[in-house]
Each structure stands twice: as structure tokens, then as C-alpha cells.
Scaffold this motif. Sequence first.
Motif, short mmCIF file in Angstrom:
data_model
loop_
_atom_site.label_atom_id
_atom_site.label_comp_id
_atom_site.label_asym_id
_atom_site.label_seq_id
_atom_site.Cartn_x
_atom_site.Cartn_y
_atom_site.Cartn_z
N GLU A 82 8.95 13.77 8.80
CA GLU A 82 10.20 14.26 8.73
C GLU A 82 10.26 13.86 6.96
N PRO A 83 11.42 14.49 6.75
CA PRO A 83 11.59 14.57 5.71
C PRO A 83 11.91 13.55 4.40
N LEU A 84 11.79 12.56 2.98
CA LEU A 84 11.44 12.28 2.67
C LEU A 84 13.25 12.05 2.03
N ALA A 85 13.63 10.82 2.47
CA ALA A 85 15.06 10.79 1.80
C ALA A 85 15.06 10.59 0.42
N PRO A 86 15.37 11.53 -0.30
CA PRO A 86 16.35 10.35 -2.07
C PRO A 86 17.26 9.86 -1.98
N LEU A 87 16.31 9.34 -2.83
CA LEU A 87 17.70 7.95 -3.76
C LEU A 87 17.99 7.50 -4.51
N PRO A 88 19.46 7.90 -4.22
CA PRO A 88 20.02 7.85 -5.90
C PRO A 88 19.97 6.92 -7.11
N LEU A 270 -0.43 -5.06 -0.44
CA LEU A 270 0.49 -3.81 -0.38
C LEU A 270 0.25 -2.74 -0.85
N PRO A 271 2.00 -1.81 -1.42
CA PRO A 271 1.50 -0.11 -0.95
C PRO A 271 1.52 -0.26 -2.91
N GLY A 272 1.38 0.56 -3.17
CA GLY A 272 1.40 0.55 -4.68
C GLY A 272 1.61 2.33 -5.34
N LEU A 273 1.89 2.53 -5.86
CA LEU A 273 2.26 3.67 -6.79
C LEU A 273 2.24 4.18 -8.52
N SER A 274 1.08 4.48 -8.90
CA SER A 274 1.90 4.09 -10.27
C SER A 274 1.60 5.96 -10.43
N VAL A 275 2.66 6.05 -11.79
CA VAL A 275 3.42 7.34 -11.96
C VAL A 275 3.23 7.39 -13.88
N PRO A 276 3.17 8.30 -14.10
CA PRO A 276 3.45 8.60 -15.66
C PRO A 276 4.53 7.77 -16.40
N ALA A 277 4.39 6.95 -16.81
CA ALA A 277 5.34 6.44 -18.08
C ALA A 277 5.71 7.12 -19.53
N GLY A 278 4.17 8.22 -19.50
CA GLY A 278 4.30 9.12 -21.00
C GLY A 278 3.14 8.96 -21.54
N LEU A 279 3.28 8.76 -23.20
CA LEU A 279 2.06 9.03 -23.70
C LEU A 279 2.33 7.83 -24.82
N SER A 280 1.13 7.62 -25.25
CA SER A 280 0.67 5.99 -25.94
C SER A 280 1.07 6.88 -27.85
N LEU A 293 7.20 -4.42 -0.20
CA LEU A 293 6.14 -4.71 0.60
C LEU A 293 5.46 -3.98 1.26
N PRO A 294 4.57 -4.87 2.56
CA PRO A 294 3.54 -4.95 3.23
C PRO A 294 4.72 -3.33 4.67
N GLY A 295 3.96 -2.06 4.78
CA GLY A 295 4.73 -1.41 5.82
C GLY A 295 5.76 -0.33 4.67
N GLU A 296 6.18 -1.07 4.33
CA GLU A 296 7.39 0.02 2.95
C GLU A 296 6.81 1.25 1.94
N ASP A 297 6.12 1.97 3.11
CA ASP A 297 4.95 3.36 2.18
C ASP A 297 6.43 4.08 1.25
N ARG A 298 6.78 4.75 2.57
CA ARG A 298 7.87 5.53 2.56
C ARG A 298 9.40 5.20 1.65
N LYS A 299 9.51 4.17 1.31
CA LYS A 299 10.23 3.76 0.47
C LYS A 299 9.52 3.84 -1.08
N VAL A 300 7.82 3.22 -0.93
CA VAL A 300 7.61 3.35 -2.38
C VAL A 300 7.97 5.05 -3.05
N LEU A 301 7.28 6.15 -1.41
CA LEU A 301 7.28 7.37 -2.28
C LEU A 301 8.66 7.66 -2.72
N ALA A 302 9.61 7.21 -2.19
CA ALA A 302 11.14 7.78 -2.39
C ALA A 302 11.52 7.02 -3.96
N ILE A 303 10.74 6.07 -4.40
CA ILE A 303 11.11 5.27 -5.44
C ILE A 303 10.53 6.29 -6.44
N GLY A 304 9.40 6.80 -6.47
CA GLY A 304 8.82 7.17 -6.69
C GLY A 304 9.18 8.77 -7.52
#
Length: 321
Positions: A82-88, A270-280, A293-304
Motif C-alpha cells: 500500500e502507498p505510503l501516506a505523505p506527511l505535511p 527501535l526503527p531508525g532512519l539516517s538521512v543526509p543533513a548536508g556536508l561539513s 517507537l517499536p513497530g512504527e516503521d511506516r511512520k518513520v519512513l513517512a517522516i523521512g
Amino acid sequence: SSSGSGAAVGARLAPAALGTDTGASVRLPASVNGSVGFRPTVGRYDGAGITPISHTRDTAGPIANSMADIVLLDSILTGQTEPLAPLPPASIRLGVAAYFWADLDPEVQAVSEAALNTLRAAGVTLVDLDMPDLPAANAAVGMPLCLFEQKPDLTAYLARYHVGVSFDEVVAQISSPDVKGIFDNLIVPGVLPTPDGQVLPLQPLYEHAIASGRRELIDVYRRAFKEHALDGLLFPTVPVPPPAATPEASSFETFARLARNVDPGSNAGLPGLSVPAGLSAQGLPVGLEIDGLPGEDRKVLAIGVAVEKILGRIAAPQFQP
């Protein structure tokens, strides 16, 4: 363990790769190579066939150069199509816990704080908070879990797959000095030195971690999320810039410094997602991690996905002929 995967993706030799993450080994290589790395809740992906370190902490995880590819790989690995719902951005509340923002290298701090300002300007709510119980709760779980489970997990793996060698034979063939030291001095004898010079047996520490310690660690996160109505925590994935490839870079002390921020989430599953912040200022990648929190993988991905749209992606490295 997944540094090859991270380097290949960061260098654009491959669009994506799989790695394994027991304590850092998907998110850390992704962060220092300017890529995205996702550690799911333990058990979300099938780990059959992967050489174990700690069944409580081990998981496979994808590394890629875009959130779209991470979401695609997650859907393939889980069968959730199922598609990942976008988060504003205005609907996202992320905690900025003091523990994870302390003692940062100045270059990491500068890039990370600039990213926070960009996220705030886009409408993301950032909540400053303290988690005073986190260090002690994490210390009671991390090393006992990882060190104690290695011997029975690897022994069972070797037998299950009829590898033809025993645990003792594997240990005898370890050539990396730092890994051999951990096995010979900690895992095989089943002990854990303390900062005050004691040497404690691992089994009682492990039994406490399994019986109550890990639940108490997860509760530290649950309380913080509930009290501040958080969707996730946000912090620099790695507190320091990528170190030079010297013999010291693979020491236990260096790894502990590199993995400091990602370690508690690993121990709590926990589910953890590392995303680029920029270059030093030196042109080296800096990553930000989103923990849920455990099991909230889809929410973490949507935030990412939302964070990537705000902060952008890091351009491919330019190689000199």
C-alpha cells in the motif's frame, strides 16, 4: 559490517544495497557516505541465513540514495504494497533530546543545527527535552545482550547450516586484532569489565536485561514520546565526522564514539532512519537520524520522506581522474 554496502551506494556504484545492523552497521555507513540507511524494528525483515551476532538486536536493512528507494525496498521485503501516506511538515513533532546533542564535533553540530533551522522554517515542530534515565537504562542492556548472545547464536547458526566448523574453530581463525580481542577476552570467557576495574560474569547481567532491563529501556522512550506527543526523535547519526582509515579507526573506543547516538535505539529495538543533513566544511557527509517507537516503521519512513523534501539530497561525489 556493511561499510562496503554504504561505500558502494555513496559512490553511485549501485543504486541500493542491503546491510545488517546490530548496533550501527546500516545507519553509520549510510551517514558517512551521504546516503539513506534504514534499520527496521527487529523482526520486520526475515533474517534467515544471516550470520548472527545478537538475535535480540540483529536485523537486515536497506541503504539507498533516496527515500523513494528505501520505501520501495521496504515494501518488497515486507510485502506491504500500500502507498505510503505523505506527511505535511506542519503535522510532524520531533523530539530533540539533550543526550543525543551533547559533545558533538563542531562541524557535525554546525551542519545539524542548520538542518534544524531549515526544518523549523518548513513547519516541522521540534521539541527540546531531556531523557535523564536513558544512559543508565541503555548501559544495563547493550553490552550484556550483544556479548552474551554471540556465542549461543553463532554456535546454533553453524550447526543449523552444517558449516562444518565449530564455534571454537571460528574464533581461532579470527584475524582482526580488535575482533579477536573481544572474543578472547569477553565473549568466550563470558565476562564484562566495569569502569571501576571489576570483571563481572555476563550471564546474570544478560538475564536481567532480558527479564526487565530491555523493557525498562523501551519504557524510557515510550514515556518521552507520550509526554511530549512526539512522532519521533531527531539527532545527529554520528557525533563526529568520518574518521581517516587508520588502524585506530577500527578500535573499540572509536566504534563506541561513532555509535554513541545510535546504540540506545538498537538496544531498544527501535526503527531508525539516517538521512543526509548536508556536508561539513570539509565536504564530508553528516547524517540525521529519526527514531520511532517499536513497530512504527511506516511512520518513520513517512517522516523521512518529508525531511528529504525539505533538506534535499547530497549530490554524487566528484572523482578526480
